[in-house]
Design an enzyme around this catalytic site. Structure first.
Site, mmCIF file in Angstrom:
data_model
loop_
_atom_site.group_PDB
_atom_site.id
_atom_site.type_symbol
_atom_site.label_atom_id
_atom_site.label_comp_id
_atom_site.label_asym_id
_atom_site.label_seq_id
_atom_site.Cartn_x
_atom_site.Cartn_y
_atom_site.Cartn_z
ATOM 1 N N LYS A 212 -5.159 96.597 104.367
ATOM 2 C CA LYS A 212 -6.441 97.106 104.900
ATOM 3 C C LYS A 212 -7.266 97.698 103.768
ATOM 4 C CE LYS A 212 -8.062 100.186 108.657
ATOM 5 N NZ LYS A 212 -7.625 101.058 109.768
ATOM 6 N N SER B 252 -9.498 100.155 114.388
ATOM 7 C CA SER B 252 -10.347 99.761 113.272
ATOM 8 C C SER B 252 -9.731 98.690 112.373
ATOM 9 C CB SER B 252 -10.686 100.985 112.418
ATOM 10 O OG SER B 252 -9.506 101.523 111.842
ATOM 11 N N SER C 39 -5.709 102.686 115.642
ATOM 12 C CA SER C 39 -6.230 101.569 114.842
ATOM 13 C C SER C 39 -5.232 100.505 114.420
ATOM 14 C CB SER C 39 -6.921 102.100 113.592
ATOM 15 O OG SER C 39 -8.189 102.556 113.938
HETATM 16 N N1 GLN Z 1 -10.909 104.453 117.722
HETATM 17 C C1 GLN Z 1 -10.516 105.671 117.077
HETATM 18 C C2 GLN Z 1 -11.673 106.258 116.314
HETATM 19 O O1 GLN Z 1 -12.688 105.610 116.222
HETATM 20 C C3 GLN Z 1 -9.314 105.465 116.213
HETATM 21 C C4 GLN Z 1 -9.612 104.920 114.886
HETATM 22 C C5 GLN Z 1 -8.398 104.879 113.995
HETATM 23 O O2 GLN Z 1 -7.262 104.945 114.426
HETATM 24 N N2 GLN Z 1 -8.682 104.828 112.705
HETATM 25 O O3 GLN Z 1 -11.587 107.333 115.793
#
Ligand code: GLN
Length: 492
Positions: free
Chosen positions: A78, A153, A177
């Site tokens: 990532k 994400s 994410s």
């Molecule tokens: N959807 C969550 C957020 O926007 C989790 C994102 C993540 O785990 N990086 O904060």
């Protein structure tokens, strides 16, 4: 071995194949390049790749040393995980020129195990989002159906593994994410116990919630990678010493679930917005466990309804502090040529997308004098209580089975409100708020889209989660998966 055969290899197969001399690191890298060339124009899972560096790296690999458990295998990473000499943008314009001078600890570990890092994967900007649409480099398309989101994400990490451009990927999970895109793309995704995997070299979103973990096609591959990246790291002050003495993730992975006790809260399925597809998948997962000899106990997950509010306060507060370094002076592409305030304003105004700005504003507001007690402190108290009550549940059960996301992946570009997007995280946030390990695993495919389930355990009991998911894997089928196809599907 051609590219299509490569796409269907498990990580374990690939490692064994290289060991036995059936194919070599160069063939694996060429196959991954071939798959990316075919799928990337449609899917957009990768922000940066350096094919010649990957080829050089593979060509330089001689005989595998005994401890090189990933010898010659190409893996994707990532884009918020630092890779020395390979651009790492965190999905943001503000870092479009950033080439890290060092590797994150997890990257050093997979390289030391012999892996070739090939492909920095697309993501919501600074990991803020749950669809992949917040990336400054365009949305990633779901390889099962390119009209749909991959989830986020870690959109690109999930997509590239699903289409077979890489055999596994590393990603980060702050509120879901890794687990939610795993569910949307038919993969296995682990959010480890906080502190089990080093965060050194991870571009922070919310430092008290972030963890790095693997996305893979099989349960055993996931555990294999976890055992390589886990461990105490003096470079991360929040890294846990226990990480070195906890049971290995592979320990007992094929032992089945007979005699294990799993908690299940059926009321979660009655919550507003939970799709029948998701409820069905969860009941199926519970049935599989029961049929395989596990004892199922009904439990109530306390305080889950407060999770979204507490998370978005804590996450935004920490994010607003973490984003402060991107000012065009310390980090970030500098814009503007006036005085320092003008440079800060223009750098951040142009460099950050809407969601990042929203969280900086929410976080700065919640932390400001007079509001701290009302918001941050209250959220921190909810978090502590939640942790206490969740952890107590594990005194007489081994794991909890619950949904990953309330709905299947929606269409790219669909009109949704910010609040709706945040509410979609209800089932994944508890593990981050409480530091507990949680694993997302596929249960089936409905309407051409995969659906997963989630299991959560006591701290450092990742191996129980793998045992459970292994049984689910042996009893589920994922027909027509993208990794079995020579070309990307058309959008449906
Ligand atoms: N959807 C969550 C957020 O926007 C989790 C994102 C993540 O785990 N990086 O904060």
């Amino acid at each position: 071995m051609n590219a299509d055969e490569f796409a269907q290899l498990t990580l374990e197969d690939a490692v064994a194949g290289v060991r036995q001399g059936a194919f070599g690191p160069i063939e694996l890298v060429e196959a991954s390049i071939d798959r990316m060339d075919r799928f990337e124009p449609v899917i957009n899972a990768v922000i940066t790749r350096d094919d010649s560096a990957a080829r050089r790296d593979a060509a330089g690999k001689k005989d595998a040393a005994a401890d090189q458990s990933l010898f010659g295998v190409p893996l994707a990473v990532k884009d918020n995980i630092m890779t020395r000499g390979l651009r790492s943008t965190c999905g943001s314009r503000i870092l479009e020129n950033f080439v890290p001078p060092y590797d994150a600890t997890v990257v050093s570990k997979i390289r030391a195990a012999g892996a070739v890092v090939h492909g920095k994967t697309n993501m919501d900007e600074f990991a803020m989002g749950a669809t992949g649409e917040n990336s400054a480099y365009g949305a990633t398309k779901n390889p099962w159906n390119p009209a749909r989101v991959t989830g986020g994400s870690s959109s690109g990490s999930a997509a590239i593994v699903a289409y077979g451009g890489a055999l596994a990927a590393l990603a980060s999970d702050t509120g879901g994410s890794i687990r939610q895109p795993a569910s949307f793309c038919g993969l296995v995704g682990m959010k480890p116990t906080y502190g089990r995997v080093s965060r050194y070299g991870l571009g922070s979103l919310a430092s008290s919630l972030d963890q790095i973990g693997p996305l893979t096609r099989t349960v055993r591959d996931n555990a294999l990678l976890m055992d390589i990246i886990s461990g105490h790291d003096p470079m991360d002050s929040t890294s846990a010493k226990q990480a070195d003495v906890a049971d290995a993730c592979m320990a007992g992975i094929d032992d089945g679930v007979k005699g294990l006790r799993f908690g299940y809260d059926p009321s979660l399925l009655d919550k507003e917005g939970v799709s029948p597809v998701v409820a069905g998948a969860l009941r199926r997962a519970v049935d599989i466990m029961r049929e395989n000899g596990a004892e199922i106990r009904e439990v109530t997950i306390p305080l889950i309804d407060y999770g979204v509010a507490a998370y978005y306060i804590i996450c935004s507060c920490e994010a607003s502090a973490n984003m402060a370094r991107y000012d065009g002076v310390r980090y970030g592409k500098r814009q503007g040529d006036g005085d320092v305030w003008q440079v800060y304003g223009e750098t951040r105004g142009k460099g950050f997308g809407d969601e990042v700005k929203r969280r900086i504003m929410m976080g700065s507001y919640a932390l400001s004098a007079g509001y701290y007690d009302a918001y941050y402190l209250k959220a921190a108290r909810v978090r502590r209580l939640f942790t206490k009550e969740m952890t107590a549940l594990f005194s007489d059960i081994d794991a909890i089975i619950m949904p990953v996301a309330p709905t299947p992946p929606r269409e790219i570009g669909a009109e949704t409100s910010v609040l709706e997007n945040y509410l979609g995280d209800i089932f994944t946030l508890p593990a981050n708020l409480t530091s507990l390990p949680a694993l997302s695993f596929p249960v089936g495919v409905l309407g051409g889209l995969p659906v997963g389930a989630q299991a959560m355990a006591a701290p450092f009991r990742e191996n129980i989660l793998y045992r459970l998911a292994r049984v689910a894997e042996q009893n589920s089928r994922l027909p027509d998966a993208p990794w079995t196809k020579p070309e990307p599907e058309a959008a449906k």
